[in-house]
Design an enzyme around this catalytic site. Sequence first.
Site, PDB file in Angstrom:
ATOM      1  CG  ASP A   1      -1.874   1.179   1.244  1.00  0.00           C
ATOM      2  OD1 ASP A   1      -1.966   1.887   0.221  1.00  0.00           O
ATOM      3  OD2 ASP A   1      -2.543   1.390   2.296  1.00  0.00           O
TER       4      ASP A   1
ATOM      5  CE  LYS B   1      -0.295   3.713   3.414  1.00  0.00           C
ATOM      6  NZ  LYS B   1      -1.174   4.339   4.420  1.00  0.00           N
TER       7      LYS B   1
ATOM      8  CG  ASP C   1      -3.239   5.771   2.050  1.00  0.00           C
ATOM      9  OD1 ASP C   1      -3.090   4.543   1.836  1.00  0.00           O
ATOM     10  OD2 ASP C   1      -2.634   6.389   2.940  1.00  0.00           O
TER      11      ASP C   1
ATOM     12  CD  GLU D   1      -5.437   0.689   0.569  1.00  0.00           C
ATOM     13  OE1 GLU D   1      -5.459   1.886   0.892  1.00  0.00           O
ATOM     14  OE2 GLU D   1      -5.012  -0.201   1.332  1.00  0.00           O
TER      15      GLU D   1
ATOM     16  NE  ARG E   1     -11.840   3.394   3.967  1.00  0.00           N
ATOM     17  CZ  ARG E   1     -11.797   4.347   4.885  1.00  0.00           C
ATOM     18  NH1 ARG E   1     -12.763   5.245   4.964  1.00  0.00           N
ATOM     19  NH2 ARG E   1     -10.820   4.398   5.763  1.00  0.00           N
TER      20      ARG E   1
HETATM   21  N1  BES Z   1      -3.245   0.259   5.159  1.00  0.00           N
HETATM   22  C1  BES Z   1      -3.624   1.512   5.682  1.00  0.00           C
HETATM   23  C2  BES Z   1      -3.922   1.457   7.182  1.00  0.00           C
HETATM   24  C3  BES Z   1      -2.784   1.139   8.079  1.00  0.00           C
HETATM   25  C4  BES Z   1      -2.076   2.141   8.703  1.00  0.00           C
HETATM   26  C5  BES Z   1      -2.468  -0.168   8.377  1.00  0.00           C
HETATM   27  C6  BES Z   1      -1.047   1.841   9.571  1.00  0.00           C
HETATM   28  C7  BES Z   1      -1.439  -0.464   9.240  1.00  0.00           C
HETATM   29  C8  BES Z   1      -0.739   0.537   9.841  1.00  0.00           C
HETATM   30  C9  BES Z   1      -4.880   2.018   4.987  1.00  0.00           C
HETATM   31  O1  BES Z   1      -5.053   1.633   3.674  1.00  0.00           O
HETATM   32  C10 BES Z   1      -4.833   3.504   5.008  1.00  0.00           C
HETATM   33  O2  BES Z   1      -3.936   4.054   4.437  1.00  0.00           O
HETATM   34  N2  BES Z   1      -5.786   4.106   5.684  1.00  0.00           N
HETATM   35  C11 BES Z   1      -5.853   5.516   5.825  1.00  0.00           C
HETATM   36  C12 BES Z   1      -7.285   5.915   5.638  1.00  0.00           C
HETATM   37  C13 BES Z   1      -7.492   7.382   5.453  1.00  0.00           C
HETATM   38  C14 BES Z   1      -6.905   7.854   4.145  1.00  0.00           C
HETATM   39  C15 BES Z   1      -8.976   7.651   5.505  1.00  0.00           C
HETATM   40  C16 BES Z   1      -5.363   5.883   7.218  1.00  0.00           C
HETATM   41  O3  BES Z   1      -5.575   5.128   8.149  1.00  0.00           O
HETATM   42  O4  BES Z   1      -4.731   6.929   7.351  1.00  0.00           O
HETATM   43 ZN    ZN Z   2      -4.096   2.918   2.290  1.00  0.00          ZN
HETATM   44 ZN    ZN Z   3      -4.164  -0.184   3.181  1.00  0.00          ZN
END
Ligand code: BES
Ligand code: ZN
Ligand code: ZN
Length: 495
Positions: free
Chosen positions: A259, A266, A336, A338, A340
């Site tokens: 990711d 990110k 990001d 993604e 969901r």
């Molecule tokens: N894979 C990440 C979530 C994540 C963060 C997993 C840290 C493990 C450790 C996910 O896809 C993500 O990036 N989520 C975002 C959502 C936001 C953009 C609404 C997040 O948590 O910041």
């Molecule tokens: Zn993500």
């Molecule tokens: Zn993710």
Amino acid sequence: MEINASSGDNINGTFVYLTYDGDTQIHEGVQGVPQSLKSQMNHVLSNNEFDSKAGSTVTLLGGEGGKAIFIGLGKKKNKTDHGIREAGALLVSSHNKRNGTEYTVNMHGFSAHDVLLFAEGAMLRDYSYELYKSKKNDEKQDLRVRLNCDDDILESVSTGLTRLEAITSGVHLSRDLGNCPPNDMYPMEFATRAVAWAKQYNNVEVTIIGYEEAVRLGMGGLVGVGKGSDRKPCMVIFKLNGDKKGPHPVLVGKGITFDTGGISLKPGPSMDEMKYDMGGSATVFGTMQALAALEYEGKVVGITCMAENMPSAWAQRPGDVITTLSGKTIEVLNTDAEGRLVLADGLWKAGTDFEAEYIIDFATLTGACVIALGHEATGLWSNDDDLLKKIQSAGNDVGELAWPMPLLPAFEKEMTDSQIADTRNLGSGRWGGANTAAAFLKQFVPYRDADEEEQVPWAHMDIAGTYWGAKTNKMVGHGATGIHVRTMVRLITGE
Ligand code: BES
Ligand code: ZN
Ligand code: ZN
């Protein structure tokens, strides 16, 4: 590790004694312990020279060359299942520091239940990921553990050990998948491993929905997330005892093999850890392995949504609107968010193509869940209180905590507030981010009736904090934890 149970004969090597705070002498039972070693152990205990605190150990040498280890269990009145598992894990984690690869553990006076807990901790901790080390730890001799227990429980301990081996193989498989570097773990590689795995068993079936088919079927979530990568997305479906009729569990996994965030890229620090963003799918695969090895006879289906989230000329953009398998449209406000999107298709498929008794999804879904619960507990949401309680209690039984979190209509409203589509993948702010994500998913859980009164029982488990880096988890060293394979085995088999 070779681990077995015996009531009498011992292997050579080190004797291991589990001691409670306040013990003044060792529990007899093990044959062949040199007298001088015994006296020394009793001397240490009666003089309170070892505090027996949970997690502490000491090595003792007897005059005739015999050697023993004490592992503290703390106060007897505070004894917990998890404490005994941790003692087993401690034997293995401290093993490198000791020369001697054979242990005879004195478990006389312990119940079969407790002996198996100790074995479980040792087996879970006996794992390291060394595939990419050119200098293998070959010289490290395999550990041999003999559990010396009372005669009358020997049979149930032996049966239990076989069962634990099956379950541990599922946990270790999940860890192998999660630890694999992302250049070697991508959607089709996961699928290929699943197909190869299925060949070992005659009651499992694996089918792959490839990229073109996913496009044709209208899996806009999976396709939208995965299309920016050269290594295209796919859905991998596992079926255990697929011919069986009647309602059955369906497990769904988030499987983002890397990711980057996509166009909503990110930041750099710790981005490497996003290789474990397929932990949800690893949980599903590991659970299927454990159940197959246990020769579980019920029907279980696993759906893993595999994609690599990359920025490229083909990647989806913030602002895109995608149409999911359910027909619902989503405004993608942040690429990001993604997980969901791929789960939207997985959940819909789970509830429409199968006779789901219930659906449980596993996902490293949000950083917000790590903020809320740290690495100590998985976030647990459900539209069905009974299912939620069952999962929570199965988790407590095996020492994998899942904490109830709220599914509120207000969160759902926040997510449907798109100007141009049915729903959107981002809330209005950061607050409650783990809850808004769960509320988003709920929209893609099908109903059993046209009036939309009876939704398929569903639970969502956010393992972002618990699938990786749980430092207080004594059952694992660095890396992927393989959490919730054991919770699922407990929930599904009832044992
Ligand atoms: N894979 C990440 C979530 C994540 C963060 C997993 C840290 C493990 C450790 C996910 O896809 C993500 O990036 N989520 C975002 C959502 C936001 C953009 C609404 C997040 O948590 O910041
Ligand atoms: Zn993500
Ligand atoms: Zn993710």
